[in-house]
Design a protein around this motif. Sequence first.
Motif, PDB file in Angstrom:
ATOM      1  N   HIS A  48       0.854  -1.195   0.000  1.00 14.11           N
ATOM      2  CA  HIS A  48       0.000   0.000   0.000  1.00 14.11           C
ATOM      3  C   HIS A  48       0.899   1.257   0.000  1.00 14.11           C
ATOM      4  O   HIS A  48       0.744   2.142  -0.842  1.00 14.11           O
ATOM      5  CB  HIS A  48      -0.894  -0.039   1.244  1.00 14.11           C
ATOM      6  CG  HIS A  48      -1.669   1.213   1.523  1.00 14.11           C
ATOM      7  ND1 HIS A  48      -3.035   1.293   1.365  1.00 14.11           N
ATOM      8  CD2 HIS A  48      -1.268   2.436   1.957  1.00 14.11           C
ATOM      9  CE1 HIS A  48      -3.431   2.520   1.693  1.00 14.11           C
ATOM     10  NE2 HIS A  48      -2.383   3.233   2.049  1.00 14.11           N
ATOM     11  N   GLU A  49       1.863   1.292   0.920  1.00 13.83           N
ATOM     12  CA  GLU A  49       2.770   2.450   1.016  1.00 13.83           C
ATOM     13  C   GLU A  49       3.649   2.572  -0.223  1.00 13.83           C
ATOM     14  O   GLU A  49       3.923   3.671  -0.691  1.00 13.83           O
ATOM     15  CB  GLU A  49       3.654   2.334   2.262  1.00 13.83           C
ATOM     16  CG  GLU A  49       2.911   2.432   3.584  1.00 13.83           C
ATOM     17  CD  GLU A  49       2.144   3.725   3.749  1.00 13.83           C
ATOM     18  OE1 GLU A  49       2.608   4.767   3.261  1.00 13.83           O
ATOM     19  OE2 GLU A  49       1.055   3.710   4.336  1.00 13.83           O
ATOM     20  N   HIS A  52       1.828   4.353  -2.961  1.00 12.97           N
ATOM     21  CA  HIS A  52       1.896   5.815  -2.775  1.00 12.97           C
ATOM     22  C   HIS A  52       3.251   6.333  -3.275  1.00 12.97           C
ATOM     23  O   HIS A  52       3.324   7.300  -4.013  1.00 12.97           O
ATOM     24  CB  HIS A  52       1.835   6.178  -1.285  1.00 12.97           C
ATOM     25  CG  HIS A  52       0.496   6.022  -0.652  1.00 12.97           C
ATOM     26  ND1 HIS A  52      -0.651   6.558  -1.183  1.00 12.97           N
ATOM     27  CD2 HIS A  52       0.121   5.417   0.506  1.00 12.97           C
ATOM     28  CE1 HIS A  52      -1.664   6.275  -0.378  1.00 12.97           C
ATOM     29  NE2 HIS A  52      -1.225   5.580   0.650  1.00 12.97           N
ATOM     30  N   ASN A 155      -8.744   3.677   4.885  1.00 12.97           N
ATOM     31  CA  ASN A 155      -7.831   4.745   4.477  1.00 12.97           C
ATOM     32  C   ASN A 155      -8.475   5.732   3.525  1.00 12.97           C
ATOM     33  O   ASN A 155      -8.215   6.927   3.582  1.00 12.97           O
ATOM     34  CB  ASN A 155      -6.582   4.158   3.826  1.00 12.97           C
ATOM     35  CG  ASN A 155      -5.488   3.908   4.837  1.00 12.97           C
ATOM     36  OD1 ASN A 155      -4.956   4.847   5.408  1.00 12.97           O
ATOM     37  ND2 ASN A 155      -5.182   2.651   5.086  1.00 12.97           N
ATOM     38  N   ASP A 164      -5.300   8.642   3.950  1.00 13.42           N
ATOM     39  CA  ASP A 164      -5.429   8.956   2.518  1.00 13.42           C
ATOM     40  C   ASP A 164      -6.697   9.739   2.210  1.00 13.42           C
ATOM     41  O   ASP A 164      -6.698  10.633   1.367  1.00 13.42           O
ATOM     42  CB  ASP A 164      -5.398   7.663   1.702  1.00 13.42           C
ATOM     43  CG  ASP A 164      -4.113   6.895   1.954  1.00 13.42           C
ATOM     44  OD1 ASP A 164      -3.106   7.550   2.246  1.00 13.42           O
ATOM     45  OD2 ASP A 164      -4.137   5.658   1.877  1.00 13.42           O
TER      46      ASP A 164
HETATM   47 ZN   LIG Z   1      -2.183   5.203   2.442  1.00 18.55          ZN
END
Ligand SMILES: [Zn+2]
Length: 361
Positions: A48-49, A52, A155, A164
């Motif tokens: 997930h990170e 980003h 998120n 987010d």
């Molecule tokens: Zn995130």
Amino acid sequence: MVSWKLFSIAGIDIKLHWTTLLLLGLFLVLSVNSFLILLLLFISITFHELSHSLVAKGNGVKISQIILLPIGGMAVMKNAVIDPKVEFKMAIAGPLFNFAVCGLILIAAYLSGSSNLIYSMGYWNERLAGDILQDIGPMMVSSLFWLNFLLGAFNLFFPALPLDGGRVLRALLAMVMDYVKATRIATVISMFLTILLFLVSLVSMNLILLLISIFIFFGARSEMEFAVSHRLLRKIPVSNLMRKNFLMVDENTPLDALVADMIASRSLVAFSKEGKNITAVSIYKIGEVPKQRWGRMKFKDLAVVIKPVSPGTQVVTALTRMGKEGFEALPVVDNYHEVVGCLYKRDIDTILELLKVTKLS
Ligand SMILES: [Zn+2]
């Protein structure tokens, strides 16, 4: 903050915080179930990170590392004004990755004809308390599905900074107002939602939710500090911070002569004015061109048109524009459209540091 580097992808270090390692170790001793689920959770958070970070990198925003904390992941970037369109794309990339994982699992389950591969959320939750090693396959698939679903949904749809959803909210606001004001409004909404979440977690005695609400609270507070410190810039006009020694060149200047001029005048950016348009080239842009081609290329080959600011413009407005356009300096023009100065981002950063200490402490 002690953390260990696990590995590195595309120049981004993935680090494990010591408290996370402690938690994983503790869970391994207490129960294999929770250890496995936690491991899946951290793998999902890492990707997930990473989503980003890769979108950030693709848009020129620097991310140095990702730290895995017990409460989630954190992509470390400098708290800076960035283009709301880029922030929007960056923010949704993480949850979209999680939803893509859910989608792939659904498709795989459908294609393999084993739709019962994914347990319903209620049953999955129930099974977590039992011996998950008995049906380890479906349990791992179901866990991956529901963990990614929860990660993505929470998120994206809880609009509180620094989650987010909060970043999406701020980006949307920043498209119609300046970045600092957008941050301020978003943090007020975040504080309100976080207090609500805190109360809900108290009433329902949910420890995880309680920890998350505390985490969001401190994150939102740091965003609030950013907005407050940048607000101090509001009273300062560009004329107070602009430099009067700037470099104007002819657009046909070869790059090697241009670099010599830049060194002599200690300018990171050179401007040129042809007709009504002001164009600019930064030393970083020149650095992307191999040195042996500097003699053959000219200023105008690298130049971009840049909209100037006036001496009376507020510094915070100029800063928002620099963030949007990804440029570290802006030309300042007078009423006759003559260039009278240059506003550097690093000068704004310096005054911000000075103001923070003298006005906020
Ligand atoms: Zn995130």
